[in-house]
Design a protein around this motif. Structure first.
Motif, PDB file in Angstrom:
ATOM      1  N   GLN B  12       0.837  -1.184   0.000  1.00  0.00           N
ATOM      2  CA  GLN B  12       0.000   0.000   0.000  1.00  0.00           C
ATOM      3  C   GLN B  12       0.881   1.245   0.000  1.00  0.00           C
ATOM      4  O   GLN B  12       2.039   1.201   0.397  1.00  0.00           O
ATOM      5  CB  GLN B  12      -0.902  -0.001   1.229  1.00  0.00           C
ATOM      6  CG  GLN B  12      -1.940  -1.119   1.168  1.00  0.00           C
ATOM      7  CD  GLN B  12      -2.895  -1.047   2.336  1.00  0.00           C
ATOM      8  OE1 GLN B  12      -3.368   0.025   2.708  1.00  0.00           O
ATOM      9  NE2 GLN B  12      -3.201  -2.195   2.923  1.00  0.00           N
ATOM     10  N   GLU B  13       0.273   2.359  -0.405  1.00  0.00           N
ATOM     11  CA  GLU B  13       1.034   3.608  -0.542  1.00  0.00           C
ATOM     12  C   GLU B  13       1.775   3.963   0.749  1.00  0.00           C
ATOM     13  O   GLU B  13       2.935   4.360   0.721  1.00  0.00           O
ATOM     14  CB  GLU B  13       0.065   4.732  -0.956  1.00  0.00           C
ATOM     15  CG  GLU B  13       0.662   5.797  -1.846  1.00  0.00           C
ATOM     16  CD  GLU B  13       1.766   5.316  -2.802  1.00  0.00           C
ATOM     17  OE1 GLU B  13       2.915   5.733  -2.572  1.00  0.00           O
ATOM     18  OE2 GLU B  13       1.517   4.546  -3.753  1.00  0.00           O
ATOM     19  N   LEU B  14       1.128   3.732   1.875  1.00  0.00           N
ATOM     20  CA  LEU B  14       1.740   4.078   3.161  1.00  0.00           C
ATOM     21  C   LEU B  14       3.015   3.254   3.392  1.00  0.00           C
ATOM     22  O   LEU B  14       4.016   3.752   3.912  1.00  0.00           O
ATOM     23  CB  LEU B  14       0.734   3.824   4.295  1.00  0.00           C
ATOM     24  CG  LEU B  14       1.116   4.323   5.681  1.00  0.00           C
ATOM     25  CD1 LEU B  14       1.242   5.844   5.722  1.00  0.00           C
ATOM     26  CD2 LEU B  14       0.091   3.866   6.721  1.00  0.00           C
ATOM     27  N   ILE B  15       2.967   1.991   2.986  1.00  0.00           N
ATOM     28  CA  ILE B  15       4.134   1.117   3.151  1.00  0.00           C
ATOM     29  C   ILE B  15       5.250   1.542   2.209  1.00  0.00           C
ATOM     30  O   ILE B  15       6.418   1.651   2.608  1.00  0.00           O
ATOM     31  CB  ILE B  15       3.738  -0.360   2.924  1.00  0.00           C
ATOM     32  CG1 ILE B  15       2.893  -0.823   4.105  1.00  0.00           C
ATOM     33  CG2 ILE B  15       4.971  -1.231   2.723  1.00  0.00           C
ATOM     34  CD1 ILE B  15       2.485  -2.263   4.085  1.00  0.00           C
ATOM     35  N   LEU B  16       4.872   1.815   0.971  1.00  0.00           N
ATOM     36  CA  LEU B  16       5.892   2.256   0.009  1.00  0.00           C
ATOM     37  C   LEU B  16       6.539   3.556   0.487  1.00  0.00           C
ATOM     38  O   LEU B  16       7.747   3.735   0.389  1.00  0.00           O
ATOM     39  CB  LEU B  16       5.271   2.439  -1.377  1.00  0.00           C
ATOM     40  CG  LEU B  16       4.807   1.147  -2.056  1.00  0.00           C
ATOM     41  CD1 LEU B  16       4.056   1.456  -3.354  1.00  0.00           C
ATOM     42  CD2 LEU B  16       5.981   0.221  -2.342  1.00  0.00           C
ATOM     43  N   ALA B  68      11.142  -3.315   1.683  1.00  0.00           N
ATOM     44  CA  ALA B  68      10.103  -2.310   1.912  1.00  0.00           C
ATOM     45  C   ALA B  68       9.252  -2.684   3.118  1.00  0.00           C
ATOM     46  O   ALA B  68       8.890  -1.822   3.923  1.00  0.00           O
ATOM     47  CB  ALA B  68       9.228  -2.175   0.664  1.00  0.00           C
ATOM     48  N   ILE B  69       8.942  -3.974   3.253  1.00  0.00           N
ATOM     49  CA  ILE B  69       8.074  -4.410   4.345  1.00  0.00           C
ATOM     50  C   ILE B  69       8.754  -4.220   5.701  1.00  0.00           C
ATOM     51  O   ILE B  69       8.174  -3.661   6.628  1.00  0.00           O
ATOM     52  CB  ILE B  69       7.687  -5.903   4.180  1.00  0.00           C
ATOM     53  CG1 ILE B  69       7.090  -6.165   2.793  1.00  0.00           C
ATOM     54  CG2 ILE B  69       6.737  -6.346   5.281  1.00  0.00           C
ATOM     55  CD1 ILE B  69       5.846  -5.405   2.486  1.00  0.00           C
ATOM     56  N   SER B  73       7.672  -1.420   8.382  1.00  0.00           N
ATOM     57  CA  SER B  73       7.175  -1.917   9.658  1.00  0.00           C
ATOM     58  C   SER B  73       7.955  -1.275  10.805  1.00  0.00           C
ATOM     59  O   SER B  73       7.371  -0.824  11.800  1.00  0.00           O
ATOM     60  CB  SER B  73       7.307  -3.444   9.704  1.00  0.00           C
ATOM     61  OG  SER B  73       6.766  -3.946  10.893  1.00  0.00           O
ATOM     62  N   ALA B  74       9.276  -1.209  10.656  1.00  0.00           N
ATOM     63  CA  ALA B  74      10.108  -0.585  11.690  1.00  0.00           C
ATOM     64  C   ALA B  74       9.773   0.897  11.840  1.00  0.00           C
ATOM     65  O   ALA B  74       9.643   1.420  12.953  1.00  0.00           O
ATOM     66  CB  ALA B  74      11.585  -0.756  11.329  1.00  0.00           C
ATOM     67  N   VAL B 128       6.203 -12.712   6.490  1.00  0.00           N
ATOM     68  CA  VAL B 128       5.824 -12.345   7.858  1.00  0.00           C
ATOM     69  C   VAL B 128       7.061 -11.969   8.674  1.00  0.00           C
ATOM     70  O   VAL B 128       7.049 -11.027   9.468  1.00  0.00           O
ATOM     71  CB  VAL B 128       5.040 -13.508   8.528  1.00  0.00           C
ATOM     72  CG1 VAL B 128       4.894 -13.280  10.025  1.00  0.00           C
ATOM     73  CG2 VAL B 128       3.657 -13.635   7.882  1.00  0.00           C
ATOM     74  N   LYS B 129       8.157 -12.691   8.437  1.00  0.00           N
ATOM     75  CA  LYS B 129       9.382 -12.405   9.200  1.00  0.00           C
ATOM     76  C   LYS B 129       9.955 -11.031   8.868  1.00  0.00           C
ATOM     77  O   LYS B 129      10.625 -10.430   9.693  1.00  0.00           O
ATOM     78  CB  LYS B 129      10.423 -13.494   8.950  1.00  0.00           C
ATOM     79  CG  LYS B 129      10.093 -14.715   9.775  1.00  0.00           C
ATOM     80  CD  LYS B 129      10.922 -15.900   9.434  1.00  0.00           C
ATOM     81  CE  LYS B 129      10.457 -17.081  10.269  1.00  0.00           C
ATOM     82  NZ  LYS B 129      10.889 -18.338   9.729  1.00  0.00           N
ATOM     83  N   CYS B 130       9.713 -10.568   7.652  1.00  0.00           N
ATOM     84  CA  CYS B 130      10.158  -9.220   7.300  1.00  0.00           C
ATOM     85  C   CYS B 130       9.404  -8.212   8.160  1.00  0.00           C
ATOM     86  O   CYS B 130       9.985  -7.267   8.685  1.00  0.00           O
ATOM     87  CB  CYS B 130       9.885  -8.921   5.820  1.00  0.00           C
ATOM     88  SG  CYS B 130      10.504 -10.165   4.678  1.00  0.00           S
ATOM     89  N   ALA B 131       8.095  -8.431   8.294  1.00  0.00           N
ATOM     90  CA  ALA B 131       7.254  -7.487   9.038  1.00  0.00           C
ATOM     91  C   ALA B 131       7.570  -7.493  10.522  1.00  0.00           C
ATOM     92  O   ALA B 131       7.386  -6.495  11.210  1.00  0.00           O
ATOM     93  CB  ALA B 131       5.779  -7.806   8.802  1.00  0.00           C
ATOM     94  N   THR B 132       8.050  -8.612  11.051  1.00  0.00           N
ATOM     95  CA  THR B 132       8.243  -8.708  12.497  1.00  0.00           C
ATOM     96  C   THR B 132       9.682  -8.464  12.947  1.00  0.00           C
ATOM     97  O   THR B 132       9.946  -8.424  14.147  1.00  0.00           O
ATOM     98  CB  THR B 132       7.803 -10.101  13.020  1.00  0.00           C
ATOM     99  OG1 THR B 132       8.506 -11.108  12.291  1.00  0.00           O
ATOM    100  CG2 THR B 132       6.309 -10.305  12.854  1.00  0.00           C
ATOM    101  N   LEU B 133      10.591  -8.282  11.988  1.00  0.00           N
ATOM    102  CA  LEU B 133      12.018  -8.174  12.348  1.00  0.00           C
ATOM    103  C   LEU B 133      12.282  -7.100  13.409  1.00  0.00           C
ATOM    104  O   LEU B 133      12.887  -7.371  14.450  1.00  0.00           O
ATOM    105  CB  LEU B 133      12.841  -7.902  11.075  1.00  0.00           C
ATOM    106  CG  LEU B 133      14.356  -7.822  11.224  1.00  0.00           C
ATOM    107  CD1 LEU B 133      14.918  -9.132  11.752  1.00  0.00           C
ATOM    108  CD2 LEU B 133      15.010  -7.484   9.879  1.00  0.00           C
TER     109      LEU B 133
END
Lengths: 405, 152
Positions: B12-16, B68-69, B73-74, B128-133
């Protein structure tokens, strides 16, 4: 006549759709798909011949033993090994290297000695030697790699010294595709009396290997990268080494006689094959070798060379894309990065278009560090790939750019 | 949902935006705790810095390289944490984790705010691991006061 092969239809798995798109499989350096001939050989073995090997006198055991030992003969012929006694079945390249580290390595490497590897190596040809060196107080030395992904042969010359007890190097780099001039390198090492182990995992599916012409001491490869099943691979080692090496794992099949006072070991290769082996795996590997040999490795080489050229041209035309690894002699590996876009994001966007590539460090973290990247995206080729696959990839990468630009 | 739709849902735009221009992306020399998150599958590393003032988180920042993820997320995590108590941060961490591992299509845990944009990762189990790192690193910084944590 076109240099390209047309064998995709022999691979049932490739007929499917992925994420609603025709599957484009470009991850053969991780593992190859299996032709119907291999799947059929596995089915036939379990339906007709399955029994334990080297044990019973009954008909099925006789057939299973013949099939298993027949596969060994095929591996020996495939590598042009002087004797089938020099072929040890293993779980794969990793286990083969560990076997050598634990036997040959433990008896030959001592405190103050050196083991030489290269910066191109897969972790499986680094960590076993690192563990050996740590336990023996020896030093691990590393041949550097040049910016184009070739080994720095001048430094290699200097590093081959009186303390070097073994040179362990890959034939073809899994991460960059570099084909190392192994024959010349082996000659340099042998001139100084240094034994050489070659990790051939990425070489045997792409080019003809002749261990006698190479002049090395050990050659290891995996079945699953050669269109065969997972869980099977082989180590070729010179008979003189196998005779001198102590056994590694103990158990059935590796013994001549067992008493509580003393056990006598079997002769090679049985000495290194404790326990019931992966019989069906060996049968499948034999079938893969038959299939690939019938296809002709010279034709496979020409096919992959043509595709590599096409792929290199297509990818070089993608704005912001940098190829990592541009050695003069390369196997079908296209490793790359894209400006401002992480390889994982490239991989995910391609995946949703039905394209399977590998993203990550390719089990070669020191090499990634050398090139200043945490990861790359890697498209790798197999016999079944077509020019159309590469066109789909290039189109997919345009989409990746659109998404993240 | 189509592949195309899932992709747009993930990116999504916010993530990008946060992926390209991460917020609070700097080292923090006077951090009270820092921890490194490492994903051995891809080699990505992120270091999370936390400055606590009593029970409250005064400032959070991060550094590192990631996709990007993981970067988004960070970045979103650092924005959200500022001013929270440790207990609130732990609660957020738990809800975020519950979200990314939940079945696609199930309702998202309450009160995640902007972090809901990362719910798209549910369609992408390999990511999922990218998002939780960064969240793994945060947990380590808050609980053990630092060190390196691995997603594996």
């Amino acid at each position: 006549m076109s240099a390209l092969l047309d064998v995709k239809r022999e691979f049932p798995i490739l007929a499917q759709s992925a994420r609603g798109k025709p599957l484009v499989y470009l991850d053969s350096a991780a593992t190859t798909q299996k032709p119907r001939a291999v799947l059929e050989a596995l089915r036939r073995y379990y339906e007709e011949d399955n029994a334990n090997v080297h044990r019973a006198v009954h008909l099925l055991s006789e057939r299973a033993t013949k099939a298993y030992e027949g596969a060994r003969e095929k591996v020996a012929a495939f590598l042009n090994a002087p004797s089938i006694r020099e072929i040890v079945f293993t779980r794969g390249t990793t286990e083969a290297i560990n076997l050598v580290a634990h036997t040959f390595g433990r008896t030959r490497v001592g405190a103050g000695d050196e083991v030489l590897v290269t910066h191109l190596e897969h972790h499986s040809n680094i960590v076993p030697w690192q563990m050996l060196c740590q336990s023996k107080g020896a030093a691990l030395k590393v041949v550097p790699v040049l910016d184009n992904g070739e080994l720095d042969l001048a430094v290699l010359d200097r590093l081959l010294g009186p303390k070097t007890k073994l040179l362990a190097l890959g034939h073809v780099s899994n991460a960059l595709g570099t084909i190392n001039p192994v024959r010349d390198i082996v000659a340099k090492a042998k001139a100084k009396g240094i034994p050489v182990l070659i990790d051939g995992a990425q070489a045997v599916p792409h080019l003809k290997v002749d261990v006698q012409a190479l002049g090395c001491d050990f050659y290891a490869f995996s079945g699953h990268k050669l269109y065969g099943p997972t869980g099977i691979g082989a180590l070729w080692a010179k008979a003189e080494h196998l005779d001198a090496m102590p056994p590694w794992q103990g158990g059935g099949d590796m013994i001549a006689s067992v008493r509580f006072e003393e056990t006598l070991y079997n002769v090679p290769p049985a000495k290194f094959e404790a326990g019931t082996p992966d019989i069906s795996g060996a049968v499948g590997l034999g079938a893969a070798i038959d299939w690939l040999t019938a296809l002709g490795l010279d034709r496979v080489e020409a096919h992959e060379k043509a595709l590599l050229e096409k792929g290199t041209a297509l990818l070089s035309a993608v704005p912001g894309l940098t190829l990592v690894g541009t050695a003069r002699h390369k196997a079908g590996v296209l490793s790359f990065t894209m400006e401002g876009i992480h390889p994982h994001d490239i991989g995910t966007v391609l995946d949703r278009q039905g394209i399977a590539i590998r993203t990550g460090h390719h089990c070669a973290q020191p090499l990634m560090e050398r090139f200043g990247v945490a990861a790359t995206a890697r498209a790798s080729l197999g016999v079944y790939n077509t020019e159309a696959d590469l066109e789909v990839l290039a189109k997919g990468l345009t989409k990746v750019r659109e998404m993240f630009a | 949902m189509s592949s195309e739709g899932e992709l747009r849902d993930l990116y999504q735009e916010l993530i990008l935006d946060h992926g390209r221009r991460p917020r609070n992306f700097s080292p923090m020399p006077d951090a009270s705790a820092k921890a490194e998150g490492f994903n051995p599958l891809c080699g990505d590393r992120v270091t999370v810095f936390v400055k606590t003032e009593g029970e409250r988180i005064g400032a959070v920042s991060f550094q590192g390289s990631g996709c990007a993820i993981s970067t988004a997320s960070a970045s979103l995590m650092t924005e959200r944490l500022k001013g929270m108590t440790r207990t609130e941060a732990q609660g957020l961490l738990d809800r975020f984790h519950a979200m990314v591992i939940s079945e696609p299509g199930k309702p998202l845990p309450a009160d995640l705010g902007k972090l809901e944009v990362l719910g798209g990762v549910r369609e992408f189990p390999m990511r999922v691991k990218c998002a939780t790192l960064a969240w793994h690193a945060l947990k380590s910084a808050l609980e053990q006061g630092g060190g390196t944590v691995s997603t594996e």
